[in-house]
Design a protein around this motif. Sequence first.
Motif, short mmCIF file in Angstrom:
data_model
loop_
_atom_site.label_atom_id
_atom_site.label_comp_id
_atom_site.label_asym_id
_atom_site.label_seq_id
_atom_site.Cartn_x
_atom_site.Cartn_y
_atom_site.Cartn_z
N ILE A 106 -42.32 99.83 -32.76
CA ILE A 106 -43.15 98.37 -33.75
C ILE A 106 -43.53 97.87 -32.58
N THR A 107 -44.47 96.98 -32.90
CA THR A 107 -44.97 96.10 -32.00
C THR A 107 -45.50 95.46 -32.25
N ASN A 108 -46.63 94.44 -30.98
CA ASN A 108 -46.60 92.95 -31.57
C ASN A 108 -46.00 92.22 -33.54
N ALA A 109 -45.04 92.33 -33.88
CA ALA A 109 -44.27 91.78 -34.58
C ALA A 109 -44.33 90.43 -34.63
N TYR A 110 -43.95 89.75 -35.60
CA TYR A 110 -43.61 88.08 -35.59
C TYR A 110 -42.87 87.92 -36.82
N PRO A 111 -42.02 87.26 -36.72
CA PRO A 111 -40.95 86.76 -37.87
C PRO A 111 -42.31 87.24 -39.36
N ILE A 204 -34.75 85.15 -34.19
CA ILE A 204 -36.19 85.94 -33.27
C ILE A 204 -37.40 85.49 -31.79
N ALA A 205 -36.45 85.93 -30.44
CA ALA A 205 -37.58 85.89 -29.32
C ALA A 205 -38.43 86.49 -29.43
N GLU A 206 -39.92 85.36 -28.48
CA GLU A 206 -41.43 86.10 -28.14
C GLU A 206 -41.41 86.81 -27.64
N GLN A 207 -41.82 87.97 -27.36
CA GLN A 207 -42.01 88.77 -26.37
C GLN A 207 -40.30 89.54 -26.01
N THR A 208 -40.56 90.62 -26.99
CA THR A 208 -38.75 91.08 -26.79
C THR A 208 -39.15 91.97 -27.12
N THR A 209 -37.76 93.54 -27.05
CA THR A 209 -38.10 94.64 -27.41
C THR A 209 -36.85 94.86 -28.13
N TYR A 210 -36.60 95.02 -29.21
CA TYR A 210 -35.07 95.20 -30.05
C TYR A 210 -35.01 96.79 -29.98
N THR A 211 -34.09 96.82 -29.87
CA THR A 211 -33.79 98.21 -30.24
C THR A 211 -33.01 98.81 -30.66
#
Lengths: 225, 150
Positions: A106-111, A204-211
Amino acid sequence: MKKYQMYIFAVAVLLVAVATAFALWADALKIRLEVNTGNVDIEFTGVPRATEMHGTQQGEYEGKDVGSCTAEFTEVQDEEAAAAGLLPPSWNPSSANADKELKIVITNAYPGYQCKISDVNVKNVGTIPVKLLVKILDKNHNVIRPEQYNGGFVSYIDTDGDGCTELDVDYSSFFTLNGTQLHPGESQSFTVNLRLPTERQQCIAEQTTYTFYVVIIGYQWNEFP
Amino acid sequence: MKPLTTIAIAMLITAIATTAALMADTLTTKITAKTGTIDLNLQTATWTCGNKKTTVTYTPTKTGNTYTIQINVNPPGQSSDSCTVYLTYKNTGTIPIKIYTTSSSGNTCTATPTTTGQIHPGYTGTVNVTISCTGTCTCTVTSTAKSWNQ
């Protein structure tokens, strides 16, 4: 017949008698035991389909195209390491090496962003019935225990270990595989529903990758923990 | 032969049990979710006043996704004047935003709109701040970018 010839004859008769007796006494019985074991083997089948959602509606909020979500079967390099800690130390991982894994990006995700992966199955391609067990692991391969609400429909997880849950994995999706028994040749479909909850936007932080990882373990049915 | 057979069967059962304990297979789903960014940048600040001799100065300060702008209006000779300051923001993030603006209390300072429409990445939006003063006055405007869907 001379005397020494009689001795030779007597000795020969004695030897034949002893040899015959020995052959009778040294007979052996052999039991050959041959055990051919089956194998436990599961794999993903189907063609994974990623659908963006908002609530129960398809597509992103107001029909926009902001984030993206993809799903494919591919070789995940570190999947053996991710799963290794969940299995007995004596487990032989060779049986799983050839499996393709499911990779969701998932990319460019947002709340508020939500994605549903469907059309995926787990199939028993081995020769022994299996029961499935599902575990969620963080990026460091530690087991994550979801924080559940509404009967599990909302299941928050903390993937970065900061004590703040930033993702919601719908408990009614892949968790339904837990305890499912598959006989050889059988398969079971499942979905992955993922949401970045607006109600947890502080996590949820901006520009962060959650794996994180979802590991499905197929145990032979009579050894299911 | 009987004891030997018993031992052999016991060993066989042990071997099968050991093998059974080892039988498992795993499938892994790796999921990565990368978030976008919410950001805004003050591109321009222009103004018009009733009196061309009125001076206007502004000091912007940015913290995260919030701009705090202090605007000073100084009409000549302690006279009265009304100015409109046009603050143009650009969406420099990766997802659509709305800009929420508040202004310091009092009738002398009003910001419109308090909530802009959606501003897509790369596009701009303008907030108008109307300030009415008799003599020197100061207006503090705070504009915050939030995701369009909130």
